[in-house]
Design an enzyme around this catalytic site. Structure first.
Site, mmCIF file in Angstrom:
data_model
loop_
_atom_site.group_PDB
_atom_site.id
_atom_site.type_symbol
_atom_site.label_atom_id
_atom_site.label_comp_id
_atom_site.label_asym_id
_atom_site.label_seq_id
_atom_site.Cartn_x
_atom_site.Cartn_y
_atom_site.Cartn_z
ATOM 1 N N ARG A 146 44.864 46.763 11.688
ATOM 2 C CA ARG A 146 45.856 46.575 10.625
ATOM 3 C C ARG A 146 46.195 45.102 10.544
ATOM 4 O O ARG A 146 45.997 44.352 11.496
ATOM 5 C CB ARG A 146 47.131 47.359 10.952
ATOM 6 C CG ARG A 146 46.968 48.849 10.815
ATOM 7 C CD ARG A 146 48.323 49.521 10.835
ATOM 8 N NE ARG A 146 48.187 50.967 10.770
ATOM 9 C CZ ARG A 146 48.000 51.637 9.637
ATOM 10 N NH1 ARG A 146 47.920 51.012 8.480
ATOM 11 N NH2 ARG A 146 47.895 52.953 9.671
ATOM 12 N N ASP A 172 46.146 50.417 0.748
ATOM 13 C CA ASP A 172 46.716 49.439 -0.187
ATOM 14 C C ASP A 172 46.835 48.029 0.398
ATOM 15 O O ASP A 172 46.580 47.038 -0.285
ATOM 16 C CB ASP A 172 48.031 49.924 -0.799
ATOM 17 C CG ASP A 172 49.050 50.358 0.227
ATOM 18 O OD1 ASP A 172 48.741 50.328 1.441
ATOM 19 O OD2 ASP A 172 50.163 50.725 -0.170
ATOM 20 N N ASP A 202 46.247 59.909 3.721
ATOM 21 C CA ASP A 202 47.414 60.468 3.022
ATOM 22 C C ASP A 202 47.139 60.756 1.541
ATOM 23 O O ASP A 202 47.966 61.366 0.877
ATOM 24 C CB ASP A 202 48.605 59.509 3.111
ATOM 25 C CG ASP A 202 49.115 59.355 4.529
ATOM 26 O OD1 ASP A 202 48.675 60.113 5.407
ATOM 27 O OD2 ASP A 202 49.973 58.465 4.749
ATOM 28 N N ARG A 247 52.880 59.525 5.406
ATOM 29 C CA ARG A 247 53.998 58.593 5.591
ATOM 30 C C ARG A 247 54.971 58.651 4.422
ATOM 31 O O ARG A 247 56.169 58.824 4.612
ATOM 32 C CB ARG A 247 53.433 57.182 5.746
ATOM 33 C CG ARG A 247 54.431 56.185 6.227
ATOM 34 C CD ARG A 247 53.934 54.774 6.065
ATOM 35 N NE ARG A 247 52.898 54.418 7.006
ATOM 36 C CZ ARG A 247 51.673 54.034 6.675
ATOM 37 N NH1 ARG A 247 51.320 53.985 5.403
ATOM 38 N NH2 ARG A 247 50.804 53.694 7.588
ATOM 39 N N TYR A 350 46.542 62.317 15.284
ATOM 40 C CA TYR A 350 45.364 61.490 15.569
ATOM 41 C C TYR A 350 44.111 62.333 15.770
ATOM 42 O O TYR A 350 43.004 61.849 15.547
ATOM 43 C CB TYR A 350 45.624 60.585 16.774
ATOM 44 C CG TYR A 350 46.673 59.536 16.449
ATOM 45 C CD1 TYR A 350 46.362 58.472 15.613
ATOM 46 C CD2 TYR A 350 47.959 59.637 16.948
ATOM 47 C CE1 TYR A 350 47.317 57.526 15.272
ATOM 48 C CE2 TYR A 350 48.916 58.697 16.628
ATOM 49 C CZ TYR A 350 48.593 57.639 15.786
ATOM 50 O OH TYR A 350 49.545 56.719 15.449
ATOM 51 N N ILE A 352 43.358 64.823 13.933
ATOM 52 C CA ILE A 352 42.869 65.056 12.577
ATOM 53 C C ILE A 352 42.143 63.823 12.048
ATOM 54 O O ILE A 352 41.086 63.909 11.439
ATOM 55 C CB ILE A 352 44.059 65.429 11.656
ATOM 56 C CG1 ILE A 352 44.548 66.834 11.988
ATOM 57 C CG2 ILE A 352 43.671 65.303 10.187
ATOM 58 C CD1 ILE A 352 45.730 67.304 11.188
ATOM 59 N N ARG A 353 42.721 62.652 12.317
ATOM 60 C CA ARG A 353 42.153 61.421 11.757
ATOM 61 C C ARG A 353 40.783 61.069 12.329
ATOM 62 O O ARG A 353 40.010 60.365 11.704
ATOM 63 C CB ARG A 353 43.085 60.245 12.079
ATOM 64 C CG ARG A 353 44.107 60.019 11.054
ATOM 65 C CD ARG A 353 44.803 58.718 11.091
ATOM 66 N NE ARG A 353 44.626 57.823 12.185
ATOM 67 C CZ ARG A 353 45.319 56.696 12.325
ATOM 68 N NH1 ARG A 353 46.213 56.387 11.422
ATOM 69 N NH2 ARG A 353 45.124 55.890 13.337
HETATM 70 O O1 F6P Z 1 46.589 55.685 7.154
HETATM 71 C C1 F6P Z 1 47.727 56.443 6.937
HETATM 72 C C2 F6P Z 1 48.281 56.959 8.253
HETATM 73 O O2 F6P Z 1 47.408 57.893 8.823
HETATM 74 C C3 F6P Z 1 49.651 57.543 8.046
HETATM 75 O O3 F6P Z 1 49.646 58.886 7.725
HETATM 76 C C4 F6P Z 1 50.309 57.251 9.356
HETATM 77 O O4 F6P Z 1 51.678 57.050 9.189
HETATM 78 C C5 F6P Z 1 49.687 55.984 9.797
HETATM 79 O O5 F6P Z 1 48.450 55.904 9.168
HETATM 80 C C6 F6P Z 1 49.599 55.875 11.286
HETATM 81 O O6 F6P Z 1 48.718 54.860 11.648
HETATM 82 P P1 F6P Z 1 48.704 54.038 13.007
HETATM 83 O O7 F6P Z 1 49.411 54.842 14.029
HETATM 84 O O8 F6P Z 1 47.254 53.846 13.276
HETATM 85 O O9 F6P Z 1 49.346 52.743 12.696
#
Ligand code: F6P
Length: 428
Positions: A146, A172, A202, A247, A350, A352-353
């Site tokens: 990030r 974004d 999301d 979020r 996590y 799921i992601r």
């Molecule tokens: O990318 C969106 C998302 O999965 C949100 O649903 C969640 O709030 C956020 O990323 C969490 O990301 P991290 O814990 O990696 O910063």
């Protein structure tokens, strides 16, 4: 309802003079358009000076801006993980290689950090061979991160690797960063096309009906809800509480709830509720059925919890933990009411992601990746590829990041969720 000044025009680096090496395909004409409106009512309102608001259709063009044999391309993945990132990387590499004969493709490591030389992340050369099986795993083979980086430093890296097209896979924040890279490159007189492939589990990017990974997230979310249902129904006064990602937008929660049909409550950021209203409704449900399943998107009920006051490095507000909050509030409420309940809390966020994409999501990633390549080769820039009105289309980055897409609480999706859960429409 709709903004009347929708400007879907796409920036281009210049004239396309290079004949495409692709054969046996239908080339998309530069005048082909996808309607913005999908209903007659929208068609009457969403117009620009020339008629109905329309988006450029995605697809291969007969003429290219870049000469493929001398072109180098870059790929970067940013932000949180989403199922399908590897599928998109693979699709971009295979399309560049097989459709166009591009020979140099660099994968920049760990998001925009990989474009800043002082971090020392050497890029990885990507070939059709070394990406051939990456889609079998979740995550991103390039790594992600990030946060913003200085456009001038990133453009310096693009210059050193002679990158002509940069594919940015991200949400974004990433897309805003991509726009800045394009602007800085243009300021320096460097011909770089920047094409985004919107990524957010999301599903909250505007002018994009569906982001990749969302469908997989719904399938996995449903599994968590099913597990909560099994737990809840196996205990006297069982309550299954599931926290899903989301979020600012509750799409994963809403669709996962609809898919499984077992949830009794769906709490999303777009619909506020009071703790009293929710707990009373939950108590009634327990009295009536002897069990209940509650699904909360992570951004739900934030007005009820003390804010963290923190932001992540992308600038997103870090929400307080609604799962922990509800877990405690539910336990305390039933204890006060003298009702013994058996509460099980599941947070599969996590998990799921990080899973590989489902088959349909994977196929979708291929279409997006290829569309992004066609757009980049034709010198289009400052744009994302979007799925809209069941077509692949081009959307300018400024529109895609203009606001986060949210569930309309007065429309059919939320009506269906309320009908499915039979939760009170108003729990304020
Ligand atoms: O990318 C969106 C998302 O999965 C949100 O649903 C969640 O709030 C956020 O990323 C969490 O990301 P991290 O814990 O990696 O910063």
């Amino acid at each position: 309802m709709l903004e009347l000044d929708l400007d879907f025009s796409i920036d281009r680096l210049g004239e396309c003079r290079v004949p495409s090496p692709m054969t046996g395909v239908r080339f998309v004409g530069d005048d082909e358009r996808v309607l913005y409106a999908s209903t007659l009512k929208e068609l009457k309102t969403a117009r620009d000076a020339d008629g109905p608001a329309v988006m450029e259709a995605a697809g291969p063009r007969a003429h290219l801006y870049f000469e493929p044999s001398s072109l180098a391309c870059g790929i970067v993945t940013c932000g949180g993980l989403s199922p399908g990132m590897n599928d998109v990387i693979r699709a971009v590499v295979l399309s560049l290689t097989h459709h166009y004969g591009v020979k140099k493709i660099f994968g920049f490591r760990f998001g925009y950090e990989g474009l800043v030389q002082r971090y020392g992340h050497a890029p990885r050369e990507l070939t059709s061979d070394n990406v051939s099986r990456i889609h079998e795993n979740g995550g991103s083979v390039l790594g992600s991160s990030r946060g913003h980086q200085q456009p001038a430093e990133m453009v310096q890296t693009l210059r050193s690797y002679r990158i002509g097209v940069l594919f940015a896979i991200g949400g974004d924040g990433t897309l805003r960063g991509a726009q800045k890279i394009g602007e800085e490159a243009a300021r320096q007189g460097l011909r770089v096309s920047v094409v985004g492939i919107p990524k957010t589990i999301d599903n909250d990017v505007s002018f994009v009906q569906k982001t990749f990974g969302f469908e997989t997230a719904v399938s996995e979310g449903r599994r968590a809800i099913d597990a909560a249902f099994v737990e809840a129904t196996a205990a006297r006064n069982g309550i299954g509480l599931v926290k899903l990602m989301g979020r600012d937008s509750g799409f994963i929660a809403a669709y996962a709830v609809l898919a499984g049909g077992h949830a009794d409550f769906c709490l999303i950021p777009e619909v506020s509720f009071s703790l009293h209203g929710f707990l009373k409704a939950l108590e009634r449900r327990i009295e009536r059925s002897g069990h209940a399943v509650v699904v909360a998107a992570e951004g739900a009920g934030q007005n009820l919890i003390a804010p963290t006051g923190e932001r992540d490095v992308s600038g997103n507000i870090k929400h307080a933990d609604v799962g922990g909050f509800l877990r405690k509030a539910i336990a305390e409420h039933f204890e006060r009411a003298g009702i013994a309940v058996n509460l099980k809390y599941i947070d599969p966020g996590y998990t799921i992601r990080s899973v590989p994409a489902t088959a349909h999501d994977s196929a979708f990633c291929v279409l997006l990746g290829q569309s992004a390549v066609h757009a980049g080769m034709s010198g289009r820039t400052n744009m994302v590829v979007s799925f809209w009105n069941h077509q692949l289309a081009h959307v300018p980055i400024p529109l895609a990041v203009s606001e986060r897409k949210k569930i309309d609480a007065q429309a059919i999706l939320w009506d269906s969720v309320v009908a499915s859960t039979r939760q009170p429409r108003d729990m304020r």
